[in-house]
Design a protein around this motif. Sequence first.
Motif, short mmCIF file in Angstrom:
data_model
loop_
_atom_site.label_atom_id
_atom_site.label_comp_id
_atom_site.label_asym_id
_atom_site.label_seq_id
_atom_site.Cartn_x
_atom_site.Cartn_y
_atom_site.Cartn_z
N ARG A 73 0.94 -0.90 0.09
CA ARG A 73 -0.53 -0.28 -0.21
C ARG A 73 1.22 1.41 -0.15
NH1 ARG A 73 -5.05 -2.03 1.74
NH2 ARG A 73 -4.96 -3.92 3.30
N GLY A 74 0.50 2.54 -0.34
CA GLY A 74 1.03 3.98 -0.58
C GLY A 74 0.89 3.96 1.21
N GLU A 75 2.38 5.41 1.64
CA GLU A 75 2.04 5.33 2.72
C GLU A 75 0.65 5.91 3.55
OE1 GLU A 75 4.69 8.63 5.61
OE2 GLU A 75 5.45 8.45 3.15
N GLU A 76 -0.01 6.62 3.15
CA GLU A 76 -1.31 7.27 3.44
C GLU A 76 -2.27 6.14 3.90
OE1 GLU A 76 -4.60 10.48 2.88
OE2 GLU A 76 -2.59 10.71 1.98
N ARG A 77 -1.89 5.43 2.60
CA ARG A 77 -3.05 3.92 2.52
C ARG A 77 -3.29 3.44 4.13
NH1 ARG A 77 -4.41 0.78 -2.39
NH2 ARG A 77 -6.05 0.34 -0.97
N ALA A 78 -1.68 2.12 4.15
CA ALA A 78 -0.97 1.65 4.85
C ALA A 78 -1.05 2.31 6.73
CB ALA A 78 0.79 1.47 4.82
N ALA A 79 -0.48 3.65 6.56
CA ALA A 79 -1.95 4.68 7.47
C ALA A 79 -2.39 4.14 8.19
CB ALA A 79 -0.73 5.93 7.99
N ASP A 80 -3.34 4.90 6.90
CA ASP A 80 -4.60 3.84 7.89
C ASP A 80 -5.49 3.15 7.67
OD1 ASP A 80 -4.60 7.19 7.21
OD2 ASP A 80 -6.04 6.83 5.40
N HIS A 81 -4.83 2.33 7.57
CA HIS A 81 -5.51 0.90 7.98
C HIS A 81 -5.10 0.59 8.69
CE1 HIS A 81 -6.53 -3.13 5.97
NE2 HIS A 81 -5.35 -3.72 6.11
N LEU A 82 -3.44 0.71 9.36
CA LEU A 82 -3.35 0.38 10.58
C LEU A 82 -3.82 0.69 11.40
CD1 LEU A 82 -1.05 -1.54 12.47
CD2 LEU A 82 0.07 0.27 12.46
N ARG A 83 -4.25 2.27 11.28
CA ARG A 83 -4.99 2.44 12.71
C ARG A 83 -6.71 2.28 12.10
NH1 ARG A 83 -4.75 7.28 9.64
NH2 ARG A 83 -2.83 8.16 11.31
N HIS A 84 -6.70 1.94 11.85
CA HIS A 84 -8.42 0.87 12.18
C HIS A 84 -8.27 -0.25 12.63
CE1 HIS A 84 -12.39 0.07 10.73
NE2 HIS A 84 -11.76 -1.56 10.11
N LEU A 85 -7.32 -0.73 12.47
CA LEU A 85 -6.80 -2.17 13.01
C LEU A 85 -7.36 -2.06 14.78
CD1 LEU A 85 -4.83 -4.43 10.13
CD2 LEU A 85 -7.36 -4.39 11.09
N LEU A 86 -6.26 -0.74 14.84
CA LEU A 86 -5.44 -0.71 15.92
C LEU A 86 -6.92 0.04 16.44
CD1 LEU A 86 -2.02 0.59 16.17
CD2 LEU A 86 -3.05 -1.47 16.71
N ASN A 87 -7.84 0.55 16.29
CA ASN A 87 -8.85 1.48 16.69
C ASN A 87 -11.10 0.66 16.94
OD1 ASN A 87 -8.51 4.49 17.90
ND2 ASN A 87 -7.75 4.07 15.57
N ASP A 88 -10.03 -0.50 16.55
CA ASP A 88 -11.39 -1.46 15.96
C ASP A 88 -11.49 -2.00 16.91
OD1 ASP A 88 -13.16 -3.10 15.48
OD2 ASP A 88 -12.93 -3.48 13.39
N SER A 89 -12.62 -1.86 18.62
CA SER A 89 -13.23 -2.50 19.38
C SER A 89 -13.72 -3.81 18.98
CB SER A 89 -13.96 -1.74 19.51
OG SER A 89 -15.64 -1.86 19.39
N ALA A 90 -13.83 -4.10 18.14
CA ALA A 90 -14.86 -5.27 18.29
C ALA A 90 -12.82 -6.45 17.96
CB ALA A 90 -14.57 -5.71 17.02
N VAL A 91 -11.84 -5.93 17.22
CA VAL A 91 -10.49 -6.74 17.46
C VAL A 91 -9.62 -6.56 18.95
CG1 VAL A 91 -8.08 -6.10 16.66
CG2 VAL A 91 -9.51 -5.58 15.21
N PHE A 92 -9.75 -5.40 19.92
CA PHE A 92 -9.29 -5.49 21.43
C PHE A 92 -10.71 -5.78 22.08
CE2 PHE A 92 -6.40 -3.18 18.37
CZ PHE A 92 -5.46 -4.40 18.28
#
Length: 200
Positions: A73-92
């Motif tokens: 992914r490009g830099e911005e898309r990679a950062a956004d994707h990781l941010r989404h994962l880390l903020n997902d309450s269903a994940v954590f």
Amino acid sequence: MVEWGEVVRILALADDLSGASEVAAILAEIPECTQKREELQPRQRGVCVHLEMPTLGAKATEVTVLDTDNRRRGEERAADHLRHLLNDSAVFPGPQVRVFLKFDSLLRGHIGGQLRAAQELTPILFCPAVPGIGRTVRGGKLLIDGYPLRDSGLWSAEPEYPANEVASQLSPAPTRTLELATVRGIRPSCSTPWETSTAS
């Protein structure tokens, strides 16, 4: 807060499939982490590698590894994707899940943008040195078998050369260098939700 004796699950996020497979094999050999040190057992963990983010429910394996596919992914898309994962309450679902970020040991990929996204939630300890395969850090520079990464030729397939220093390569993430003695003195608590980012 993690209860005494409760197993702390590990979630490892790798930016490509080879990295996910590598870190899964390593984490499988780590004894289970509970709040009581005397309960550490030298047994192999259950590990599952995913290509899509699972919900870490009560029946999740002790070690869950996800290929985020952020390397392509490009830099911005990679950062956004990781941010989404880390903020997902269903994940954590709670502090019993500890997160481990896995990046390339040659610092390829958009690591800085992803670290900056992760730093929005917590401080990160980034460890680029892997002495067992000749990756060491001296004076803020990543060395490959004693030679600077920039001079190693290992980035020949990349569109540009790496920066001279690790801190510059990790831009735009703010960084501060810690001496090895300081790192060895850190004693992480099992109650810490997640703490470490590494390249291996």
